[in-house]
Scaffold this motif. Structure first.
Motif, PDB file in Angstrom:
ATOM      1  N   TYR A   1       8.370 -88.186 -53.245  1.00 47.07           N
ATOM      2  CA  TYR A   1       8.027 -88.170 -51.839  1.00 47.07           C
ATOM      3  C   TYR A   1       7.839 -89.575 -51.288  1.00 47.07           C
ATOM      4  O   TYR A   1       7.082 -89.792 -50.368  1.00 47.07           O
ATOM      5  CB  TYR A   1       6.786 -87.326 -51.615  1.00 47.07           C
ATOM      6  N   ASP A   2       8.508 -90.518 -51.900  1.00 39.61           N
ATOM      7  CA  ASP A   2       8.361 -91.920 -51.517  1.00 39.61           C
ATOM      8  C   ASP A   2       8.771 -92.192 -50.076  1.00 39.61           C
ATOM      9  O   ASP A   2       8.268 -93.123 -49.465  1.00 39.61           O
ATOM     10  CB  ASP A   2       9.187 -92.809 -52.438  1.00 39.61           C
ATOM     11  N   GLN A   3       9.681 -91.396 -49.521  1.00 39.70           N
ATOM     12  CA  GLN A   3      10.193 -91.650 -48.186  1.00 39.70           C
ATOM     13  C   GLN A   3       9.246 -91.181 -47.087  1.00 39.70           C
ATOM     14  O   GLN A   3       9.444 -91.489 -45.929  1.00 39.70           O
ATOM     15  CB  GLN A   3      11.578 -90.998 -48.004  1.00 39.70           C
ATOM     16  N   LEU A   4       8.191 -90.454 -47.429  1.00 39.31           N
ATOM     17  CA  LEU A   4       7.265 -89.927 -46.433  1.00 39.31           C
ATOM     18  C   LEU A   4       6.266 -90.991 -45.985  1.00 39.31           C
ATOM     19  O   LEU A   4       5.792 -91.785 -46.789  1.00 39.31           O
ATOM     20  CB  LEU A   4       6.479 -88.738 -46.997  1.00 39.31           C
ATOM     21  N   THR A   5       5.955 -90.959 -44.680  1.00 35.83           N
ATOM     22  CA  THR A   5       4.868 -91.804 -44.187  1.00 35.83           C
ATOM     23  C   THR A   5       3.556 -91.175 -44.639  1.00 35.83           C
ATOM     24  O   THR A   5       3.525 -90.010 -45.078  1.00 35.83           O
ATOM     25  CB  THR A   5       4.885 -91.882 -42.651  1.00 35.83           C
ATOM     26  N   ALA A   6       2.482 -91.902 -44.521  1.00 28.60           N
ATOM     27  CA  ALA A   6       1.171 -91.357 -44.895  1.00 28.60           C
ATOM     28  C   ALA A   6       0.864 -90.109 -44.077  1.00 28.60           C
ATOM     29  O   ALA A   6       0.380 -89.110 -44.610  1.00 28.60           O
ATOM     30  CB  ALA A   6       0.083 -92.406 -44.701  1.00 28.60           C
ATOM     31  N   SER A   7       1.173 -90.132 -42.808  1.00 31.21           N
ATOM     32  CA  SER A   7       0.924 -88.984 -41.936  1.00 31.21           C
ATOM     33  C   SER A   7       1.747 -87.769 -42.379  1.00 31.21           C
ATOM     34  O   SER A   7       1.232 -86.636 -42.413  1.00 31.21           O
ATOM     35  CB  SER A   7       1.270 -89.353 -40.488  1.00 31.21           C
ATOM     36  N   GLU A   8       3.012 -87.981 -42.703  1.00 25.44           N
ATOM     37  CA  GLU A   8       3.871 -86.881 -43.160  1.00 25.44           C
ATOM     38  C   GLU A   8       3.390 -86.328 -44.497  1.00 25.44           C
ATOM     39  O   GLU A   8       3.402 -85.122 -44.725  1.00 25.44           O
ATOM     40  CB  GLU A   8       5.321 -87.351 -43.283  1.00 25.44           C
ATOM     41  N   TYR A   9       2.963 -87.216 -45.364  1.00 34.77           N
ATOM     42  CA  TYR A   9       2.464 -86.812 -46.674  1.00 34.77           C
ATOM     43  C   TYR A   9       1.231 -85.927 -46.517  1.00 34.77           C
ATOM     44  O   TYR A   9       1.119 -84.873 -47.144  1.00 34.77           O
ATOM     45  CB  TYR A   9       2.151 -88.062 -47.500  1.00 34.77           C
ATOM     46  N   TYR A  10       0.310 -86.331 -45.658  1.00 33.68           N
ATOM     47  CA  TYR A  10      -0.892 -85.533 -45.426  1.00 33.68           C
ATOM     48  C   TYR A  10      -0.548 -84.207 -44.759  1.00 33.68           C
ATOM     49  O   TYR A  10      -1.145 -83.182 -45.077  1.00 33.68           O
ATOM     50  CB  TYR A  10      -1.916 -86.311 -44.604  1.00 33.68           C
ATOM     51  N   GLU A  11       0.420 -84.229 -43.842  1.00 37.06           N
ATOM     52  CA  GLU A  11       0.865 -82.987 -43.200  1.00 37.06           C
ATOM     53  C   GLU A  11       1.450 -82.032 -44.230  1.00 37.06           C
ATOM     54  O   GLU A  11       1.150 -80.840 -44.237  1.00 37.06           O
ATOM     55  CB  GLU A  11       1.899 -83.296 -42.117  1.00 37.06           C
TER      56      GLU A  11
END
Length: 93
Positions: A1-11
């Motif tokens: 999941y390296d391509q996710l922003t912190a916000s996307e990761y939390y979502e």
């Protein structure tokens, strides 16, 4: 999941069902149909070997309409809604 922003990761991880789905997908082949995935998720959520058809149908509905499209939009997996099939799982990325 390296391509996710912190916000996307939390979502992505904000939903128990999405976390359970990722766990179930990690043990599957690169392609899995919705019904089999829904059953695996339902069993994990209920911590039981067997679950009712009604429970599996309910889980399948939320996966199909909410969670798999969101996960696909985030680029975590590929979901073919017309075929009701995850065609690329996290373990294959």
């Amino acid at each position: 999941y390296d391509q996710l922003t912190a916000s996307e990761y939390y979502e992505l991880l904000s939903s128990d069902r999405r976390r359970t789905t990722l766990d179930a997908l990690a043990e599957r082949s690169p392609s899995v149909d919705l019904e089999a995935l829904a059953e695996a998720v339902a069993r994990r959520e209920s911590d039981a070997e067997t679950v009712t058809d009604e429970t599996v149908t309910g889980v399948a509905a939320t996966l199909h309409h909410v969670h798999l499209p969101k996960m696909s939009a985030l680029g975590v997996l590929e979901y073919d809604a017309a075929e009701t099939r995850v065609v690329s799982c996290p373990s294959t990325r």
